[in-house]
Design a protein around this motif. Structure first.
Motif, PDB file in Angstrom:
ATOM      1  N   VAL A  97       9.331  52.134  -5.232  1.00 33.47           N
ATOM      2  CA  VAL A  97      10.333  52.083  -6.306  1.00 33.47           C
ATOM      3  C   VAL A  97      11.642  51.667  -5.638  1.00 33.47           C
ATOM      4  CG1 VAL A  97      11.458  53.362  -8.172  1.00 33.47           C
ATOM      5  CG2 VAL A  97       9.088  53.913  -7.518  1.00 33.47           C
ATOM      6  N   ALA A  98      11.974  50.373  -5.787  1.00 36.27           N
ATOM      7  CA  ALA A  98      13.133  49.813  -5.064  1.00 36.27           C
ATOM      8  C   ALA A  98      14.270  49.538  -6.035  1.00 36.27           C
ATOM      9  CB  ALA A  98      12.710  48.552  -4.320  1.00 36.27           C
ATOM     10  N   VAL A  99      14.609  50.552  -6.817  1.00 35.58           N
ATOM     11  CA  VAL A  99      15.725  50.446  -7.769  1.00 35.58           C
ATOM     12  C   VAL A  99      16.724  51.567  -7.447  1.00 35.58           C
ATOM     13  CG1 VAL A  99      14.074  49.621  -9.502  1.00 35.58           C
ATOM     14  CG2 VAL A  99      14.843  51.970  -9.608  1.00 35.58           C
ATOM     15  N   PRO A 100      17.989  51.360  -7.787  1.00 36.83           N
ATOM     16  CA  PRO A 100      18.958  52.425  -7.481  1.00 36.83           C
ATOM     17  C   PRO A 100      18.650  53.709  -8.257  1.00 36.83           C
ATOM     18  CG  PRO A 100      20.007  50.633  -8.708  1.00 36.83           C
ATOM     19  CD  PRO A 100      18.620  50.183  -8.397  1.00 36.83           C
ATOM     20  N   ASN A 121      11.595  38.982 -15.262  1.00 36.72           N
ATOM     21  CA  ASN A 121      11.643  39.422 -16.679  1.00 36.72           C
ATOM     22  C   ASN A 121      10.597  40.490 -16.966  1.00 36.72           C
ATOM     23  OD1 ASN A 121      13.699  37.508 -17.498  1.00 36.72           O
ATOM     24  ND2 ASN A 121      12.118  35.955 -17.140  1.00 36.72           N
ATOM     25  N   ALA A 122      10.359  41.345 -15.992  1.00 34.43           N
ATOM     26  CA  ALA A 122       9.299  42.349 -16.151  1.00 34.43           C
ATOM     27  C   ALA A 122       9.822  43.752 -15.808  1.00 34.43           C
ATOM     28  CB  ALA A 122       8.113  41.990 -15.248  1.00 34.43           C
ATOM     29  N   PRO A 123      10.764  44.265 -16.617  1.00 34.23           N
ATOM     30  CA  PRO A 123      11.222  45.635 -16.357  1.00 34.23           C
ATOM     31  C   PRO A 123      10.069  46.619 -16.514  1.00 34.23           C
ATOM     32  CG  PRO A 123      12.103  44.818 -18.457  1.00 34.23           C
ATOM     33  CD  PRO A 123      11.433  43.656 -17.789  1.00 34.23           C
ATOM     34  N   VAL A 124       9.900  47.471 -15.531  1.00 36.03           N
ATOM     35  CA  VAL A 124       8.843  48.488 -15.615  1.00 36.03           C
ATOM     36  C   VAL A 124       9.334  49.598 -16.528  1.00 36.03           C
ATOM     37  CG1 VAL A 124       7.537  50.208 -14.318  1.00 36.03           C
ATOM     38  CG2 VAL A 124       7.903  47.922 -13.361  1.00 36.03           C
ATOM     39  N   ARG A 125       8.579  49.855 -17.586  1.00 37.29           N
ATOM     40  CA  ARG A 125       8.974  50.872 -18.565  1.00 37.29           C
ATOM     41  C   ARG A 125       8.244  52.182 -18.323  1.00 37.29           C
ATOM     42  NH1 ARG A 125      13.493  48.703 -20.972  1.00 37.29           N
ATOM     43  NH2 ARG A 125      13.129  46.522 -21.398  1.00 37.29           N
ATOM     44  N   VAL A 137       5.621  46.721  -5.968  1.00 36.22           N
ATOM     45  CA  VAL A 137       7.030  46.946  -5.650  1.00 36.22           C
ATOM     46  C   VAL A 137       7.808  46.772  -6.951  1.00 36.22           C
ATOM     47  CG1 VAL A 137       9.036  46.125  -4.372  1.00 36.22           C
ATOM     48  CG2 VAL A 137       6.797  46.161  -3.254  1.00 36.22           C
ATOM     49  N   ILE A 138       8.650  47.749  -7.269  1.00 33.40           N
ATOM     50  CA  ILE A 138       9.471  47.655  -8.486  1.00 33.40           C
ATOM     51  C   ILE A 138      10.902  47.324  -8.049  1.00 33.40           C
ATOM     52  CG2 ILE A 138      10.296  48.854 -10.544  1.00 33.40           C
ATOM     53  CD1 ILE A 138       7.834  50.673 -10.310  1.00 33.40           C
ATOM     54  N   GLY A 139      11.366  46.148  -8.420  1.00 36.81           N
ATOM     55  CA  GLY A 139      12.728  45.722  -8.074  1.00 36.81           C
ATOM     56  C   GLY A 139      12.706  44.645  -7.000  1.00 36.81           C
ATOM     57  N   GLY A 185      27.239  41.684  -3.247  1.00 40.25           N
ATOM     58  CA  GLY A 185      27.385  41.909  -1.803  1.00 40.25           C
ATOM     59  C   GLY A 185      27.501  40.607  -1.041  1.00 40.25           C
ATOM     60  N   GLN A 186      28.371  40.594  -0.020  1.00 42.66           N
ATOM     61  CA  GLN A 186      28.578  39.345   0.711  1.00 42.66           C
ATOM     62  C   GLN A 186      28.843  39.531   2.196  1.00 42.66           C
ATOM     63  OE1 GLN A 186      32.295  37.829  -1.266  1.00 42.66           O
ATOM     64  NE2 GLN A 186      33.195  38.240   0.741  1.00 42.66           N
ATOM     65  N   TRP A 187      29.553  40.598   2.608  1.00 44.99           N
ATOM     66  CA  TRP A 187      29.989  40.660   3.994  1.00 44.99           C
ATOM     67  C   TRP A 187      28.913  41.245   4.910  1.00 44.99           C
ATOM     68  CZ3 TRP A 187      34.708  41.924   0.994  1.00 44.99           C
ATOM     69  CH2 TRP A 187      35.662  40.898   1.070  1.00 44.99           C
ATOM     70  N   HIS A 228      24.813  49.283   1.712  1.00 45.23           N
ATOM     71  CA  HIS A 228      24.973  47.877   2.088  1.00 45.23           C
ATOM     72  C   HIS A 228      23.626  47.154   2.074  1.00 45.23           C
ATOM     73  CE1 HIS A 228      28.852  49.418   3.470  1.00 45.23           C
ATOM     74  NE2 HIS A 228      29.277  48.165   3.433  1.00 45.23           N
ATOM     75  N   VAL A 229      23.684  45.837   2.124  1.00 39.92           N
ATOM     76  CA  VAL A 229      22.456  45.038   2.130  1.00 39.92           C
ATOM     77  C   VAL A 229      21.595  45.422   3.339  1.00 39.92           C
ATOM     78  CG1 VAL A 229      21.532  42.688   2.217  1.00 39.92           C
ATOM     79  CG2 VAL A 229      23.625  43.147   0.914  1.00 39.92           C
ATOM     80  N   ASP A 230      22.254  45.665   4.457  1.00 39.64           N
ATOM     81  CA  ASP A 230      21.527  46.085   5.667  1.00 39.64           C
ATOM     82  C   ASP A 230      20.700  47.346   5.399  1.00 39.64           C
ATOM     83  OD1 ASP A 230      21.207  46.033   8.706  1.00 39.64           O
ATOM     84  OD2 ASP A 230      22.112  48.008   8.410  1.00 39.64           O
ATOM     85  N   VAL A 269      16.132  37.070  -8.837  1.00 40.88           N
ATOM     86  CA  VAL A 269      16.001  38.055  -7.757  1.00 40.88           C
ATOM     87  C   VAL A 269      17.384  38.299  -7.146  1.00 40.88           C
ATOM     88  CG1 VAL A 269      13.629  37.361  -7.247  1.00 40.88           C
ATOM     89  CG2 VAL A 269      15.521  36.318  -5.953  1.00 40.88           C
ATOM     90  N   GLY A 270      17.482  39.319  -6.310  1.00 42.80           N
ATOM     91  CA  GLY A 270      18.738  39.550  -5.579  1.00 42.80           C
ATOM     92  C   GLY A 270      19.484  40.805  -5.998  1.00 42.80           C
ATOM     93  N   GLY A 271      19.235  41.301  -7.210  1.00 43.81           N
ATOM     94  CA  GLY A 271      19.888  42.538  -7.644  1.00 43.81           C
ATOM     95  C   GLY A 271      21.397  42.475  -7.490  1.00 43.81           C
ATOM     96  N   ARG A 272      21.931  43.349  -6.651  1.00 39.18           N
ATOM     97  CA  ARG A 272      23.381  43.427  -6.467  1.00 39.18           C
ATOM     98  C   ARG A 272      23.928  42.351  -5.519  1.00 39.18           C
ATOM     99  NH1 ARG A 272      23.571  49.690  -5.285  1.00 39.18           N
ATOM    100  NH2 ARG A 272      21.301  49.401  -5.349  1.00 39.18           N
TER     101      ARG A 272
END
Ligand code: FAD
Length: 446
Positions: free
Chosen positions: A255-258, A225-229, A3-5, A51-53, A425-427, A33-36
């Protein structure tokens, strides 16, 4: 599996894969962890930088919170809200619709009615498949509203619910189809208008707890600390090369990145030409999330809820963002898209002064002197580059949308930016994480 991200999407995918008995490695670019989602302590105050709500329809998030033993609390909403009109005049009001004058209010209701018919018709799952998708994707949200109404104020106000408040892009830069996706993904346009629905609850201890707890359960499987290049992919599997000489071999990858960051990964072989094209038509919006923390929520003493709508001002929305069982009072304010560009150009001192002056105009001079003041700067974050999330430019959704979730050999895609329900959203991140994991589990079962 790889899983990336390690945002909500990646960690939800990893959790489901582990529950299915698979071995998983999660490679995360950041040192957290947590991203956005990012709950930080700044000068002694706990702030939700991302994100919070949580809203009542966000079933995947609610289920996850439940499973992780996380509790929620309601946003403070007692008292009157403030509407700031075009002339800068402040009006106190209660209810959902701003006191914009009887005719404009009726026109706003009419426009919301039209949108509430169109949104479910288009739906969140496959808006590109609607018979009028190309037509709805060829007109900007800004211009479509003006084809429906001559009331400029009504158009401006209805526009905000998708433009400044959600996609955080100027209304002329995305299409009606994209706006309808946003509305459908939230269960209807009326839900976007109703802040008591869309901004209903928060997580005690902060939204990042979702990712922190999922990561804790995954233990050593999460590598920071492991960005996939570089990501080599073929029918038989993938090989990821990340910083720190990390090399991971797996049968499949999520690939779980935006999508705006896909191009940061050197896919080998390169992704097909239509994917290369698609990724150039999707981009993140930009919004500054401002926190001002005071010794108490003093606005409540004046019968104010802390909610402000100022569609013509740099700060277009403000809410009471006081933490659970906290004596301090916190306001959260938002400066979106073109106003965000202009705000950053001011430089830090003038930027702070301009925002606080706007708060003071609504809540009085005490607002000028917060104990803690913090501006989010997601555009400067290397592993995000904007806020809140990604959307297509005009014409992009109908042209490429159908491809964005399709697995490509051993590659599966997950993030809130390509979700249906819970889009942006997080959902939606959790839903896409689960869906990508299910794709893999089913493929292995075949
Ligand atoms: P992300 O959280 O972006 O996770 C992607 C992860 O991938 C990141 O950790 C990133 O570091 C990592 N990564 C990127 N590239 C690589 C690479 N090459 N190698 C390894 N790792 C990589 N949503 C709500 O539901 N409610 C809200 O109130 C709300 N408010 C918001 C306010 C702000 C200011 C922001 C920014 C967002 C808000 N959102 C809100 C949106 C929500 O936070 C996101 O939609 C959601 O968190 C996205 O999760 P994700 O896992 O899809 O993506």
């Amino acid at each position: 599996m790889l899983v990336i991200g390690a945002g909500a999407a990646g960690l939800s995918a990893a959790t489901r894969l582990v529950e299915a008995g698979l071995t998983v490695t999660v490679l995360e670019a950041r040192d957290r962890v947590g991203g956005r989602t990012w709950t930080r302590e700044i000068d002694g105050a706990m702030l939700e930088i991302g994100g919070q709500w949580v809203s009542p329809d966000q079933e995947a998030l609610l289920e996850t919170l439940d499973r992780l033993g996380l509790e929620t609390f309601a946003r403070y909403r007692e008292g009157e809200s403030i509407y700031v009109d075009r002339e800068g005049q402040r009006h106190r009001y209660t209810g959902e619709i701003f006191p914009a004058g009887a005719e404009t209010e009726a026109e706003i209701e009419r426009l919301i009615g039209i949108l509430d018919e169109l949104a479910p018709e288009v739906g969140a799952t496959a808006p590109w498949a609607h018979p009028r998708a190309a037509e709805f994707d060829a007109i900007s949200w800004h211009h479509w509203l003006r084809t429906q109404s001559d009331d400029e104020s009504a158009c401006e106000i209805v526009s905000i619910y998708v433009a400044e408040a959600m996609l955080t892009k100027p209304a002329h830069s995305f299409s009606l189809l994209q706006a309808l996706l946003m509305a459908a993904s939230a269960g209807g346009f009326a839900n976007l208008v109703d802040e008591d629905f869309i901004l209903d609850r928060r997580v005690v201890g902060g939204m990042q707890q979702v990712s922190l707890r999922l990561a804790e359960q995954l233990g050593d499987a999460v590598v920071l600390n492991a960005p996939v290049r570089r990501l080599e992919h073929a029918a038989e599997g993938v090989v990821a090369h990340a910083d720190g000489d990390v090399v991971v071999r797996a049968k499949r990858a999520v690939v779980a990145v935006p999508p705006n960051l896909y191009a940061r990964i050197d896919f080998q072989p390169p992704l097909p030409r239509l994917h290369q094209q698609m990724h150039q038509h999707v981009s993140l919006g930009l919004v500054i999330k401002v926190h001002a923390v005071y010794d108490s929520p003093f606005w409540r003493e004046d019968g104010l809820s802390g909610t402000v709508f100022a569609p013509h001002s740099p700060v277009h929305e403000v809410y009471d963002n006081t933490n659970h069982e906290d004596d301090k009072g916190t306001l959260v304010a938002f400066v979106s898209d073109l106003q965000a560009d202009a705000s950053f150009k001011l430089g830090p001192d003038a930027q702070r002064a301009a925002i606080l002056e706007q708060l003071a105009a609504c809540f009085g001079p005490r607002a000028l002197e917060p104990e803690v003041f913090y501006l989010s700067d997601w555009g400067a974050e290397e592993w995000t580059r904007g806020a809140y999330a990604a959307s297509f430019d005009i014409g992009g959704l109908s042209r490429y949308g159908a491809m964005q979730r399709e697995p490509l050999g051993p590659l599966h895609w997950a993030c809130s930016d390509i979700a249906a329900e819970g889009y942006q959203h997080v959902d939606g991140a959790i839903r896409r994480g689960w869906a990508a994991a299910d794709e893999i589990i089913h493929a292995l079962g075949d």
